[in-house]
Enzyme design. Structure first.
Site: not given
Length: 436
Positions: A290, A333
């Protein structure tokens, strides 16, 4: 207001005159002793006079009256939720999500009155920082114009069409389009019914296209798809026309007896513009992993540190997803940037419930975030094949290297903060095991 004409090309040097006054642009010099039609020459500078040529921005305006004709400015108190006070609330590092911000249903609230500051950082006086606002309005600005002395406005409509008059001409902006109105440019907004959207304000520099680097000559937002208005003027005299100035974070009002939109012709490279987000050329992985969201950057306002932005405007448009052996949605994240997200329409791929059009989220510096349990489980077990994602959807992000504070209106007064947001991660399961 139905005839909108545009010139194309980001950062181009344009010349434009209203066809009602042919040859109103002077030839050979910017400020002749006498301008055609008895006009006044006025320069609007978007950079220091001595800025390098590649960064130097200015436009010459040829107008019926110079903009200096107005009464003294006084304080303007009608936009009660516009603020520059980043210390009114105690810092809050939690993940934040807002339900759709409420549009007023009673009384007349115009664009200026409907400005609400959600978060921000820095100081307009030192020309360093940003602010994020939402506008919530239901009425047009009548004999009223605004300009921002502090920086640029990047306006993202979510509900309702904006008919914007500027000194350079007229812009019509619908959801899934954006416009940028730079520092000092006067504008007025007409609406037709309930209207809502987001604003990213930057103090440091102007927005520019990101460098393409290894991407090559084409991709992301193409310069030819940006549109700047052509000259259009109104010669309008009234008993009272209000000019609103945003100066050092506060609003001031001056009165005059004529419309400020009396520019018959102009030339330069400093002008408002619009862009249709559907024209964004998506760059993405065709093998595995990604990619970082920076591949979706439409516009950036760079800082003095290479590769680090005061603010990036990033979108997550409809596209093909084809990665193999990959968890395709955004990964979990923690970031040294602040991430404010909004949703124009549809459902965002990593949060298909709870994150709604007209709402927002803020993930502050180093605060962890990522997909909810349903998204994680679904993407972890999906049969990977080429598929379309985000059709009928447009999410965006205002990303900044600055650590932003949330205002009292954003955290308390608006009463739209979803205090149960954190719960979307609480049911994530432990899958760890050591095989025999």
């Amino acid at each position: 207001m139905s005839d909108y004409k545009y010139q194309t090309g980001f950062g181009s040097y344009f010349s434009s005159e209203d066809p009602r006054c042919p040859n109103s642009l002077p030839e050979g010099q910017n400020s002749p002793q006498k301008c055609a039609y008895g006009l006044y020459a006025e320069q609007l500078s978007g950079s220091a006079f001595t800025a390098p040529r590649t960064e130097n921005t200015k436009s010459w305006l040829y107008r019926i009256r110079p903009s200096v004709i107005h009464e003294p400015f006084k304080r303007y108190e009608e936009a009660v939720h516009l603020t520059r006070n980043w210390d009114e609330q105690h810092p809050n590092p939690n993940q934040m999500r807002w339900n759709p911000f409420e549009i007023p249903t009673s009384g007349k609230i115009d664009f200026v009155q409907g400005l609400h500051t959600v978060c921000g950082a820095g100081d307009a006086r030192s020309r360093h920082g940003i602010a994020i606002h939402v506008y919530l309005c239901n009425s047009s600005m009548e004999n009223k114009a605004m300009y921002n002395s502090d920086g640029d406005f990047l306006i993202v409509p979510q509900q309702g069409i904006l008919d914007i008059k500027t000194e350079f001409g007229r812009l019509k902006i619908a959801p899934n389009q954006i416009c940028v109105i730079q520092q000092g440019i006067r504008f007025s907004v007409d609406v037709n019914g309930p209207t809502r959207g987001y604003i990213l304000e930057v103090y440091d520099n102007h927005f520019k296209l990101p460098d393409l680097g290894p991407i090559g000559a084409n991709g992301l937002a193409n310069p030819r798809d940006f549109e700047t208005p052509t000259a259009w003027f109104e010669d309008k005299e009234v008993d009272e026309y209000k000019i609103i100035s945003k100066f050092q974070g506060a609003l001031f009002i001056a009165k005059q007896k004529h419309s400020p939109f009396d520019v018959v012709a102009w030339h330069g490279n400093y002008a408002p513009f619009r862009y249709d987000l559907s024209k964004f050329m998506v760059i993405n992985s065709v093998s595995f992993d990604h990619c970082d969201p920076s591949i979706f950057t439409v516009l950036t306002c760079p800082s003095s540190r290479p590769g680090t932005a005061i603010a990036d405007f990033v979108i997550f448009p409809p596209r093909w997803s084809v990665q193999e052996h990959t968890f395709r949605p955004p990964y979990y994240h923690r970031n040294c940037m602040s991430e404010f997200m909004g949703l124009i329409l549809g459902r965002y791929e990593a949060k298909e419930s709870g994150f709604l059009p007209g709402g927002a989220s803020l993930h502050s510096m180093m605060t962890p975030h990522g997909p909810d349990r349903n998204c994680f489980e679904g993407a972890s077990n999906a049969v990977l094949k080429a598929e379309r994602i985000a059709d009928g959807t447009q999410a965006f992000m205002f990303e900044s290297s600055l650590s932003m504070a949330v205002t009292k209106w954003g955290e308390e007064t608006c009463q739209k903060l979803d205090k149960s947001y954190y719960e979307c991660w609480q049911s994530l399961q432990k899958h760890f095991k050591i095989s025999d």
